[in-house]
Design an enzyme around this catalytic site. Structure first.
Site, PDB file in Angstrom:
ATOM      1  N   ARG A  44       0.857  -1.191   0.000  1.00  0.00           N
ATOM      2  CA  ARG A  44       0.000   0.000   0.000  1.00  0.00           C
ATOM      3  C   ARG A  44       0.890   1.237   0.000  1.00  0.00           C
ATOM      4  NH1 ARG A  44      -1.961   3.606   3.724  1.00  0.00           N
ATOM      5  NH2 ARG A  44      -4.029   4.471   3.290  1.00  0.00           N
ATOM      6  N   SER A 117     -12.858  -3.046   1.017  1.00  0.00           N
ATOM      7  CA  SER A 117     -13.014  -2.457   2.348  1.00  0.00           C
ATOM      8  C   SER A 117     -14.476  -2.141   2.617  1.00  0.00           C
ATOM      9  CB  SER A 117     -12.194  -1.164   2.463  1.00  0.00           C
ATOM     10  OG  SER A 117     -10.816  -1.429   2.377  1.00  0.00           O
ATOM     11  N   LYS A 147      -3.634   5.790   8.324  1.00  0.00           N
ATOM     12  CA  LYS A 147      -4.432   6.266   7.198  1.00  0.00           C
ATOM     13  C   LYS A 147      -5.067   7.592   7.592  1.00  0.00           C
ATOM     14  CE  LYS A 147      -7.904   4.697   3.862  1.00  0.00           C
ATOM     15  NZ  LYS A 147      -8.937   3.687   3.549  1.00  0.00           N
TER      16      LYS A 147
END
Length: 225
Positions: A44, A117, A147
């Site tokens: 990511r 998600s 995040k």
């Protein structure tokens, strides 16, 4: 693409170069995590300090992929379908506000595993009706610093409610540590996703060992180097 096996989601490590300490490299960190027993890895690359150059990003992805393949660890790409298809990753993971899931399916079904998600009941129910979605990531369970645009924390009770509704394997995510997963119901939760718990750990092997204990993964063997 490796065949999808839900138990391969048990210990799911997520990281990019933006998560590293100054003395770390991502390949070295991944190797340590694999020795500690992770079963899946998601690359990511997002955030202010992440790689922006497409060539550098692909080069890093291929390096990490080689490591995962060597140890038979699933390798996912976060929210970059083109890259996942180009390097023939095992899978791609997308969020609700990333590329529309139907577009992802149209281009990658049969070539990539697909993770989605979810944060709300309606999102989980919608995922149940999409055969091509292999698993859902539910969270954030707790407050997370990994995040910047994360949804509000769900808490354990809401996690269990959503996990019980899901017909897909569930990976819990968001601020997870060996301590706060001890009350999870692993009858409905397939795996846990770890970011800061590993990138900021002084002893990755011990952190993962504690996770194994909390999840009662007595049959999970640490891969050989």
């Amino acid at each position: 693409m490796n065949a999808f096996q839900a138990n391969k989601l048990a210990l799911y490590f997520i990281a990019g170069t933006q998560d590293l300490a100054p003395n770390q490299t991502l390949p070295e960190l991944l190797e340590k995590a694999i020795r500690g027993g992770i079963t899946a890895f998601q690359y990511r690359e997002k955030g202010p300090n992440s790689l922006k150059d497409a060539h550098a990003l692909e080069e890093m992805a291929r390096t990490l992929q080689v490591i995962c393949r060597k140890h038979q660890v699933l390798f996912f790409i976060n929210d970059d379908l083109e890259l996942a298809l180009t390097i023939q990753a095992d899978g791609v993971h997308v969020g609700q506000t990333d590329q529309p899931i139907q577009e992802v399916i149209a281009r990658s079904a049969g070539q990539l595993m697909i993770g989605l998600s979810c944060h709300q009941l309606a999102e989980v129910q919608a995922a149940n009706d999409i055969p091509e979605v292999d698993y859902v990531g539910i969270g954030p369970v707790f407050k997370t610093s990994s995040k910047s645009d994360a949804e509000p924390p769900l808490g354990i009770e809401a996690l269990h409610v959503l996990a019980a509704v899901s017909t897909k394997p569930v990976v819990a995510i968001g601020g997870l540590t060996p301590l706060n997963i001890s009350d999870f119901d692993f009858n409905t939760i397939t795996g846990i996703a770890l970011i800061s718990a590993l990138t900021q750990s002084d002893d990755i092997a011990q952190t993962l060992n504690l996770c194994h204990q909390a999840m009662h993964l007595v049959d999970c063997q640490t891969p050989s180097e």
